[in-house]
Design a protein around this motif. Structure first.
Motif, PDB file in Angstrom:
ATOM      1  N   GLU A   3     -20.318 -71.101  26.711  1.00 36.13           N
ATOM      2  CA  GLU A   3     -21.160 -69.924  26.954  1.00 36.13           C
ATOM      3  C   GLU A   3     -20.373 -68.802  27.626  1.00 36.13           C
ATOM      4  OE1 GLU A   3     -25.511 -72.060  27.750  1.00 36.13           O
ATOM      5  OE2 GLU A   3     -24.039 -71.891  29.346  1.00 36.13           O
ATOM      6  N   THR A  41     -32.144 -57.941  24.043  1.00 36.29           N
ATOM      7  CA  THR A  41     -32.032 -59.390  23.860  1.00 36.29           C
ATOM      8  C   THR A  41     -32.239 -59.755  22.391  1.00 36.29           C
ATOM      9  OG1 THR A  41     -33.002 -59.724  26.059  1.00 36.29           O
ATOM     10  CG2 THR A  41     -32.889 -61.653  24.630  1.00 36.29           C
ATOM     11  N   GLY A  89     -35.820 -75.199  24.437  1.00 35.94           N
ATOM     12  CA  GLY A  89     -35.169 -73.906  24.228  1.00 35.94           C
ATOM     13  C   GLY A  89     -36.156 -72.764  24.297  1.00 35.94           C
ATOM     14  N   TYR A 143     -40.853 -69.992  26.039  1.00 36.43           N
ATOM     15  CA  TYR A 143     -39.876 -70.900  26.641  1.00 36.43           C
ATOM     16  C   TYR A 143     -40.428 -72.319  26.702  1.00 36.43           C
ATOM     17  CZ  TYR A 143     -38.347 -66.278  27.987  1.00 36.43           C
ATOM     18  OH  TYR A 143     -37.983 -64.963  27.943  1.00 36.43           O
ATOM     19  N   ASN A 159     -30.611 -74.373  27.470  1.00 40.13           N
ATOM     20  CA  ASN A 159     -30.461 -73.349  28.516  1.00 40.13           C
ATOM     21  C   ASN A 159     -31.231 -72.072  28.187  1.00 40.13           C
ATOM     22  OD1 ASN A 159     -28.722 -75.118  29.767  1.00 40.13           O
ATOM     23  ND2 ASN A 159     -26.864 -74.142  28.987  1.00 40.13           N
ATOM     24  N   THR A 160     -31.508 -71.833  26.906  1.00 42.43           N
ATOM     25  CA  THR A 160     -32.237 -70.613  26.528  1.00 42.43           C
ATOM     26  C   THR A 160     -33.675 -70.636  27.048  1.00 42.43           C
ATOM     27  OG1 THR A 160     -32.854 -71.592  24.394  1.00 42.43           O
ATOM     28  CG2 THR A 160     -30.861 -70.246  24.425  1.00 42.43           C
ATOM     29  N   LEU A 195     -28.965 -67.304  22.752  1.00 41.36           N
ATOM     30  CA  LEU A 195     -29.668 -66.127  23.276  1.00 41.36           C
ATOM     31  C   LEU A 195     -28.675 -65.173  23.937  1.00 41.36           C
ATOM     32  CD1 LEU A 195     -33.077 -66.124  25.081  1.00 41.36           C
ATOM     33  CD2 LEU A 195     -31.178 -64.848  26.060  1.00 41.36           C
ATOM     34  N   SER A 215     -25.533 -65.213  28.065  1.00 40.74           N
ATOM     35  CA  SER A 215     -25.266 -65.828  26.757  1.00 40.74           C
ATOM     36  C   SER A 215     -25.505 -67.316  26.936  1.00 40.74           C
ATOM     37  CB  SER A 215     -23.839 -65.540  26.291  1.00 40.74           C
ATOM     38  OG  SER A 215     -22.894 -65.992  27.225  1.00 40.74           O
ATOM     39  N   SER A 216     -26.657 -67.781  26.472  1.00 45.71           N
ATOM     40  CA  SER A 216     -27.024 -69.178  26.707  1.00 45.71           C
ATOM     41  C   SER A 216     -27.228 -69.912  25.387  1.00 45.71           C
ATOM     42  CB  SER A 216     -28.269 -69.251  27.589  1.00 45.71           C
ATOM     43  OG  SER A 216     -29.333 -68.502  27.055  1.00 45.71           O
ATOM     44  N   HIS A 264     -24.768 -67.803  32.233  1.00 49.72           N
ATOM     45  CA  HIS A 264     -23.879 -68.521  31.327  1.00 49.72           C
ATOM     46  C   HIS A 264     -23.130 -69.561  32.122  1.00 49.72           C
ATOM     47  CE1 HIS A 264     -20.702 -66.047  33.069  1.00 49.72           C
ATOM     48  NE2 HIS A 264     -21.474 -65.017  32.853  1.00 49.72           N
ATOM     49  N   THR A 294     -32.245 -63.512  19.902  1.00 48.93           N
ATOM     50  CA  THR A 294     -32.092 -64.967  19.846  1.00 48.93           C
ATOM     51  C   THR A 294     -31.847 -65.353  18.393  1.00 48.93           C
ATOM     52  OG1 THR A 294     -33.739 -65.093  21.612  1.00 48.93           O
ATOM     53  CG2 THR A 294     -33.109 -67.164  20.561  1.00 48.93           C
ATOM     54  N   ASP A 312     -28.533 -61.587  26.040  1.00 46.49           N
ATOM     55  CA  ASP A 312     -29.306 -60.576  26.767  1.00 46.49           C
ATOM     56  C   ASP A 312     -28.311 -59.768  27.586  1.00 46.49           C
ATOM     57  OD1 ASP A 312     -30.989 -59.056  28.358  1.00 46.49           O
ATOM     58  OD2 ASP A 312     -32.197 -60.744  29.069  1.00 46.49           O
TER      59      ASP A 312
END
Lengths: 365, 365
Positions: A171, A236, A337, A332, A201-202, A221, A196-197, A209, A238, A223
């Motif tokens: 990441e 953002t 995710g 979420y 983690n998203t 993802l 940046s996940s 990250h 995804t 952002d």
């Protein structure tokens, strides 16, 4: 372990016997960005600087020697000081005969408030923080053009960053690449800590990250935003690395449609809370009910969270022309995710102009 | 032009008749980094969070739901709130029976001070800002190891960035490359806005980077740091692109020797001002008299300018073991160029350990 020692040393450094110590971690920056708002300056740090703004639109800047060259780009009067004493003398002299001055109580530490009161005992200090927020919420042409530039830089990065993904990449590597491209395409710096996940983690909206490696089938993802001459963008997207599952497609479709509901509701006169409700209600009528856990958007400008107006439950302020906000619904699922799509919009009389243009489709790379 | 309109709208938004408005641009961040100091947390934003630290070394963290996972890495007690009201209720409950609490007056806005006073009318608030600064000036092993890591990341970048220079390259491209490498080598982010200046721009200590293109014979100045788990490094090197002139060599030699004078003077017990005087006097005995226009160094830690102690004219505080500071003399000739060399040092009993190790020679690339 270290904290215990620190706390013990800290108490050891305090003479008074205290029951507790409180440290508040607030949202705003002590470097009052309003300094740049009223001076129109877009470069320089201006630490330890003060601007005095008069009703006739003229202003004096009291600044350290180091900033004299940067300050010359402004139309204001420049008063240079060499040390703290001289800066106080200039301030006192400038304030002579004045009775009441406005201060941004939310942009000044309590310590500096006390010092100011001691320095200018005869002058009444009035809080103008709300007036500053209201004024800044409506963007002028110069601000709009700078934010548009920040948006277009972020667009370019968003369209090109997908091509950098490869299996087992970390990441933080993607985050470094995004920040590099932002600057390469003209940003002064990232607008905030780039997110940046990958994968599960998203599902954490505030995750930035880490060391997680990219695996086929992951949500990815991004952002981030560009900061251009102090003005910010915030976007953002995804996507899916590999082939998207049915569930991933559904999540993405719901968020994209929810964002469209937000866009369609925008015009001057609608309250911030109404926009949020429409978006929230749309998501809560799908199988992702309860999975949208933050507000729909925030004002954007010199600060990434520019304050006052927002698309949130509690905001009963009506939209006005030339406000700029983000529209960023998300869904979420912890351990699985998340999907968030975010764009920046400029409020017009009967609609909104979308300022960010990279593809909102569910891209599979 | 825009500023006049802004100011007029701003005054239009204020009911009271004011003589002037004052906006102070202070040095500190409203996000009180001391939150991370006492909790030992190295990740997360913790906006709107409060930590209550008790004399027994235990602490309660009052935090928004979003930060619960990040907070679990700390040894403190976690109290999660859902909205502002609940956060105030928890705070009031936690404070019940307490009479006097310490507050960082320099880390709290005046607006938040007023709110706090309203919320807790019976509790006396005591300023502990000086105690925090004194405590933080002495680094513990955990802090030293994090700063050493931040230093070694910056060293690696400094050693490799020279290889990226090429004719007609822009300053901002090198800055983007430095920031990319910092993250690639393990930094969470640059410690501050990276400076990469060419030619006569090197004569402006606060210049960051712009569109200037690299030309043979230019001074090239790099000033940047790594932020690693919230702790920072700060290093500067000045080199020449191409063959150095006699004058460039002399400037560099004087600054390097002045820095050595600084290093040699370091031990616990010497005052900050004495170190600065020695360095200043050394430069003022050369042909560059009067060209060293800033202080010799600053404390380094969670903040890049960590406060309290520094190598400056006014600082009569004595160095103590385990302080970490920068040593950064410079010589600046407007219109021609400048040289600055900066390293980070850890104060030991009878000397100082230099923590940054990239070459201090005048390299010609």
């Amino acid at each position: 372990m270290y904290t215990k020692k620190r706390i013990s040393r800290l108490y050891g450094n305090i003479e008074e016997k205290l029951d507790a110590i409180m440290i508040k971690n607030a949202n705003e920056a002590f470097k009052d960005i309003n300094f740049f708002y009223v001076t129109g300056l877009s470069k320089g740090l201006f630490e330890g600087s003060t601007v005095l703004v008069y009703p006739n639109g003229k202003f004096d800047m009291i600044i350290p020697e180091l900033e004299a060259q940067s300050a010359s780009k402004s139309t204001g009067n420049i008063l240079v000081y060499k040390d703290k004493e001289e800066s106080e003398e200039i301030l006192k002299k400038s304030m002579k005969g004045l009775k009441k001055i406005g201060i941004n109580f939310s942009g000044l530490s309590y310590q500096n408030y006390i010092k100011l009161n001691e320095l200018l005992p005869k002058i009444k200090l009035i809080d103008i923080s709300m007036a500053l927020s209201k004024t800044r919420a409506i963007k002028d042409d110069d601000e709009i053009s700078k934010i548009k530039k920040a948006c277009s830089i972020a667009d370019k990065v968003m369209e090109s960053i997908r091509g950098s993904l490869s299996e087992n990449m970390h990441e933080y590597e993607i985050s470094a690449e995004i920040n590099y491209l932002l600057q390469k395409f003209g940003a002064d710096r990232p607008a905030f800590d780039t997110i940046s996940s990958f994968g599960k983690n998203t599902a954490e909206p505030h995750y930035t990250h880490g060391n997680t490696k990219l695996v086929k089938g992951d949500f990815v993802l991004f952002d981030f935003g560009a900061s251009f001459e102090k003005y910010n963008s915030d976007t953002t997207r995804t996507i899916v690395y590999g082939v998207a599952s049915k569930e991933q497609k559904l999540m993405h479709e719901v968020v994209k449609s929810a964002q469209q509901v937000g866009f369609d509701s925008l015009s001057s006169g609608i309250k911030g809370s109404e926009v949020h409700e429409k978006v929230q209600n749309y998501i809560d009528e799908t199988k992702f009910k309860g999975r949208f856990i933050h507000s729909t958007g925030h004002s954007l400008g010199l600060d990434v969270h520019d304050g006052w107006i927002g698309f949130s439950k509690d905001c009963d302020i009506e939209l006005q022309e030339n406000m700029i906000l983000t529209v960023e619904p998300g869904v979420y699922i912890p351990g699985y995710g998340g999907v968030r799509i975010e764009d920046d919009v400029l409020i017009r009389k009967d609609c909104a102009e979308i300022l960010t243009h990279s593809s909102r489709q569910l891209i599979e790379v």
